[in-house]
Design a protein around this motif. Structure first.
Motif, PDB file in Angstrom:
ATOM      1  N   MET A 288       0.508  10.540 -49.822  1.00 33.86           N
ATOM      2  CA  MET A 288       0.241  11.945 -49.494  1.00 33.86           C
ATOM      3  C   MET A 288       0.607  12.828 -50.685  1.00 33.86           C
ATOM      4  SD  MET A 288       1.817  14.285 -46.400  1.00 33.86           S
ATOM      5  CE  MET A 288       0.830  13.494 -45.133  1.00 33.86           C
ATOM      6  N   ILE A 289      -0.218  13.840 -50.924  1.00 29.80           N
ATOM      7  CA  ILE A 289       0.064  14.829 -51.959  1.00 29.80           C
ATOM      8  C   ILE A 289       0.612  16.082 -51.283  1.00 29.80           C
ATOM      9  CG2 ILE A 289      -0.958  16.349 -53.696  1.00 29.80           C
ATOM     10  CD1 ILE A 289      -2.947  14.122 -54.321  1.00 29.80           C
ATOM     11  N   THR A 290       1.729  16.572 -51.808  1.00 24.91           N
ATOM     12  CA  THR A 290       2.401  17.731 -51.217  1.00 24.91           C
ATOM     13  C   THR A 290       2.684  18.763 -52.299  1.00 24.91           C
ATOM     14  OG1 THR A 290       3.452  16.298 -49.576  1.00 24.91           O
ATOM     15  CG2 THR A 290       4.393  18.488 -49.876  1.00 24.91           C
ATOM     16  N   LEU A 291       2.436  20.023 -51.986  1.00 25.97           N
ATOM     17  CA  LEU A 291       2.757  21.124 -52.888  1.00 25.97           C
ATOM     18  C   LEU A 291       3.832  21.983 -52.243  1.00 25.97           C
ATOM     19  CD1 LEU A 291      -0.427  20.392 -53.356  1.00 25.97           C
ATOM     20  CD2 LEU A 291      -0.392  22.457 -54.741  1.00 25.97           C
ATOM     21  N   GLU A 292       4.853  22.311 -53.035  1.00 29.38           N
ATOM     22  CA  GLU A 292       5.967  23.111 -52.541  1.00 29.38           C
ATOM     23  C   GLU A 292       6.148  24.349 -53.418  1.00 29.38           C
ATOM     24  OE1 GLU A 292       9.321  20.516 -52.614  1.00 29.38           O
ATOM     25  OE2 GLU A 292       8.665  19.333 -50.872  1.00 29.38           O
ATOM     26  N   HIS A 293       5.851  25.499 -52.850  1.00 27.40           N
ATOM     27  CA  HIS A 293       6.067  26.796 -53.508  1.00 27.40           C
ATOM     28  C   HIS A 293       5.455  26.811 -54.914  1.00 27.40           C
ATOM     29  CE1 HIS A 293       8.700  27.783 -50.189  1.00 27.40           C
ATOM     30  NE2 HIS A 293       9.414  26.697 -50.415  1.00 27.40           N
ATOM     31  N   VAL A 294       4.183  26.424 -54.999  1.00 31.15           N
ATOM     32  CA  VAL A 294       3.504  26.341 -56.289  1.00 31.15           C
ATOM     33  C   VAL A 294       2.921  27.709 -56.662  1.00 31.15           C
ATOM     34  CG1 VAL A 294       1.547  25.339 -57.529  1.00 31.15           C
ATOM     35  CG2 VAL A 294       3.028  23.884 -56.117  1.00 31.15           C
ATOM     36  N   TYR A 295       3.226  28.120 -57.885  1.00 27.47           N
ATOM     37  CA  TYR A 295       2.689  29.347 -58.467  1.00 27.47           C
ATOM     38  C   TYR A 295       2.003  28.985 -59.781  1.00 27.47           C
ATOM     39  CZ  TYR A 295       5.708  32.168 -55.368  1.00 27.47           C
ATOM     40  OH  TYR A 295       6.318  32.737 -54.286  1.00 27.47           O
ATOM     41  N   LYS A 296       0.982  29.769 -60.123  1.00 25.21           N
ATOM     42  CA  LYS A 296       0.370  29.652 -61.447  1.00 25.21           C
ATOM     43  C   LYS A 296      -0.039  31.040 -61.890  1.00 25.21           C
ATOM     44  CE  LYS A 296      -1.409  27.861 -65.174  1.00 25.21           C
ATOM     45  NZ  LYS A 296      -0.532  27.319 -66.246  1.00 25.21           N
ATOM     46  N   ALA A 297       0.405  31.418 -63.090  1.00 25.41           N
ATOM     47  CA  ALA A 297       0.088  32.740 -63.623  1.00 25.41           C
ATOM     48  C   ALA A 297      -0.385  32.606 -65.060  1.00 25.41           C
ATOM     49  CB  ALA A 297       1.298  33.652 -63.550  1.00 25.41           C
ATOM     50  N   TYR A 298      -1.309  33.487 -65.430  1.00 25.02           N
ATOM     51  CA  TYR A 298      -1.731  33.653 -66.818  1.00 25.02           C
ATOM     52  C   TYR A 298      -1.329  35.062 -67.227  1.00 25.02           C
ATOM     53  CZ  TYR A 298      -4.583  29.502 -66.001  1.00 25.02           C
ATOM     54  OH  TYR A 298      -5.004  28.232 -65.676  1.00 25.02           O
ATOM     55  N   GLY A 299      -0.206  35.171 -67.924  1.00 25.08           N
ATOM     56  CA  GLY A 299       0.307  36.499 -68.227  1.00 25.08           C
ATOM     57  C   GLY A 299       0.717  37.194 -66.942  1.00 25.08           C
ATOM     58  N   ASP A 300       0.159  38.379 -66.720  1.00 25.81           N
ATOM     59  CA  ASP A 300       0.477  39.143 -65.517  1.00 25.81           C
ATOM     60  C   ASP A 300      -0.426  38.784 -64.340  1.00 25.81           C
ATOM     61  OD1 ASP A 300       2.453  40.518 -66.892  1.00 25.81           O
ATOM     62  OD2 ASP A 300       1.077  42.114 -67.530  1.00 25.81           O
ATOM     63  N   LYS A 301      -1.411  37.919 -64.573  1.00 20.31           N
ATOM     64  CA  LYS A 301      -2.362  37.598 -63.508  1.00 20.31           C
ATOM     65  C   LYS A 301      -1.881  36.382 -62.719  1.00 20.31           C
ATOM     66  CE  LYS A 301      -7.193  36.552 -62.529  1.00 20.31           C
ATOM     67  NZ  LYS A 301      -8.554  36.309 -63.112  1.00 20.31           N
ATOM     68  N   GLN A 302      -1.619  36.592 -61.446  1.00 20.79           N
ATOM     69  CA  GLN A 302      -1.170  35.512 -60.569  1.00 20.79           C
ATOM     70  C   GLN A 302      -2.396  34.819 -59.982  1.00 20.79           C
ATOM     71  OE1 GLN A 302       2.395  35.593 -60.274  1.00 20.79           O
ATOM     72  NE2 GLN A 302       2.184  33.470 -59.669  1.00 20.79           N
ATOM     73  N   VAL A 303      -2.569  33.535 -60.301  1.00 24.98           N
ATOM     74  CA  VAL A 303      -3.745  32.783 -59.848  1.00 24.98           C
ATOM     75  C   VAL A 303      -3.425  31.973 -58.594  1.00 24.98           C
ATOM     76  CG1 VAL A 303      -5.523  31.130 -60.547  1.00 24.98           C
ATOM     77  CG2 VAL A 303      -4.528  32.671 -62.238  1.00 24.98           C
ATOM     78  N   LEU A 304      -2.222  31.420 -58.515  1.00 28.49           N
ATOM     79  CA  LEU A 304      -1.755  30.744 -57.306  1.00 28.49           C
ATOM     80  C   LEU A 304      -0.449  31.393 -56.874  1.00 28.49           C
ATOM     81  CD1 LEU A 304      -2.331  26.951 -58.173  1.00 28.49           C
ATOM     82  CD2 LEU A 304      -3.779  28.422 -56.757  1.00 28.49           C
ATOM     83  N   ARG A 305      -0.328  31.634 -55.558  1.00 21.30           N
ATOM     84  CA  ARG A 305       0.838  32.365 -55.058  1.00 21.30           C
ATOM     85  C   ARG A 305       1.487  31.603 -53.903  1.00 21.30           C
ATOM     86  NH1 ARG A 305      -0.182  36.601 -52.423  1.00 21.30           N
ATOM     87  NH2 ARG A 305      -2.437  36.399 -52.125  1.00 21.30           N
TER      88      ARG A 305
ATOM     89  N   LEU B  29       4.155  16.810 -55.422  1.00 26.55           N
ATOM     90  CA  LEU B  29       4.648  15.455 -55.207  1.00 26.55           C
ATOM     91  C   LEU B  29       3.522  14.542 -54.735  1.00 26.55           C
ATOM     92  CD1 LEU B  29       6.930  17.633 -53.794  1.00 26.55           C
ATOM     93  CD2 LEU B  29       8.291  15.570 -54.120  1.00 26.55           C
ATOM     94  N   MET B  30       3.598  13.311 -55.178  1.00 26.21           N
ATOM     95  CA  MET B  30       2.681  12.274 -54.712  1.00 26.21           C
ATOM     96  C   MET B  30       3.517  11.156 -54.112  1.00 26.21           C
ATOM     97  SD  MET B  30      -0.221  10.198 -56.816  1.00 26.21           S
ATOM     98  CE  MET B  30      -1.188  11.698 -56.882  1.00 26.21           C
ATOM     99  N   ASP B  31       3.307  10.932 -52.832  1.00 27.78           N
ATOM    100  CA  ASP B  31       4.086   9.923 -52.102  1.00 27.78           C
ATOM    101  C   ASP B  31       5.590  10.127 -52.327  1.00 27.78           C
ATOM    102  OD1 ASP B  31       1.640   8.817 -51.284  1.00 27.78           O
ATOM    103  OD2 ASP B  31       1.534   7.579 -53.091  1.00 27.78           O
ATOM    104  N   GLY B  32       5.995  11.402 -52.337  1.00 24.11           N
ATOM    105  CA  GLY B  32       7.405  11.749 -52.448  1.00 24.11           C
ATOM    106  C   GLY B  32       7.951  11.852 -53.855  1.00 24.11           C
TER     107      GLY B  32
END
Length: 260
Positions: free
Chosen positions: A1-18, A59-62
């Protein structure tokens, strides 16, 4: 299983993932849907380790994916980017052989050649085996790139808009192949798809993204509703259930709601 925990991605001031928190079910097909600029491809490429999140864990398989050796990761995850470009004049067979690089490092063994043969057979590409990529139609080339990912024999396949610019026949062929990979081989497939009807009829699980955040996720019937799709796309949609899935009519919906 693939799990995402509180993932953010920003380019400068632009937030792409929140603050993305998700779990992708194993051995199922998950479609990422949402309007342009929602963060779907950024999310997928972060899982593929082609983009590094600004914060959070994947995470992938923990196990955190950044801790997995790159060659080992390539054996577990195959990625098809939105605009694949090898830049070399290759035959279909040679391209599919690239999928074996994590194992062969370029020197194909008997097992590698068997994997190539099986991938070509799975997608019914044997007649195109010795054809050059620049001699193929767009749909045929996309099938060849998918065969390269299949030959990698990874547990996870990440496909970024695999139906882009394809006609109906090739799009259906690819989605049918994706379903078979999950059902017959137990592969976990995560793909970005814009056509809501393909997502609704071939997926087990849907993640809807909007403005870099998760707008909704779950089984198809929970996400593909008039209210959710209207809020997601700002567009009235009629949902027409059938014995085999759903048809989403956004071309000429009933007067219950005009585009907002």
């Amino acid at each position: 299983m693939i799990t995402l925990e509180h993932v953010y991605k920003a380019y400068g001031d632009k937030q792409v993932l929140r603050d993305v928190n998700l779990s992708f079910p194993s051995k199922q097909v998950t479609s990422l849907i949402g309007p342009n600029g929602a963060g779907k491809s950024t999310l997928l490429m972060s899982i593929a380790r082609l983009l590094k999140p600004s914060a959070g864990r994947i995470l992938m398989d923990g196990e955190e994916i950044e801790r997995i050796p790159l060659r080992g990761y390539a054996k577990r995850v195959a990625t098809l980017r939105q605009h694949p470009n090898i830049g070399l004049r290759l035959t279909v067979e040679e391209l599919v052989g690239f999928g074996r690089f994590p194992y062969s490092q370029g020197l194909l063994s008997r097992d590698d050649r068997r994997a190539v043969d099986e991938a070509l057979a799975f997608l019914e590409l044997e007649p195109l085996r010795v054809r050059y990529l620049d001699e193929l139609s767009g749909g045929q080339r996309q099938m060849a790139f998918l065969a390269m990912c299949i030959a990698q024999q990874s547990d996870y396949l990440l496909l970024d808009e695999p139906l882009n610019n394809l006609d109906m026949k090739h799009a259906v062929h690819i989605m049918q192949a994706i379903r078979r990979l999950s059902e017959e081989q137990g592969r976990t497939v995560i793909l970005v798809v814009h056509d809501i009807n393909f997502a609704a009829n071939y997926s087990d699980h849907i993640v809807a993204m909007k403005a870099g955040a998760v707008h909704g996720c779950g089984p198809v019937a929970e996400v593909v509703t008039q209210a959710r799709l209207r809020d997601l796309y700002g567009l009235a949609v009629d949902i027409l259930p059938s014995e085999r899935g759903f048809v989403c009519n956004y071309f000429n919906p009933t007067p219950t709601g005009e585009p907002v």
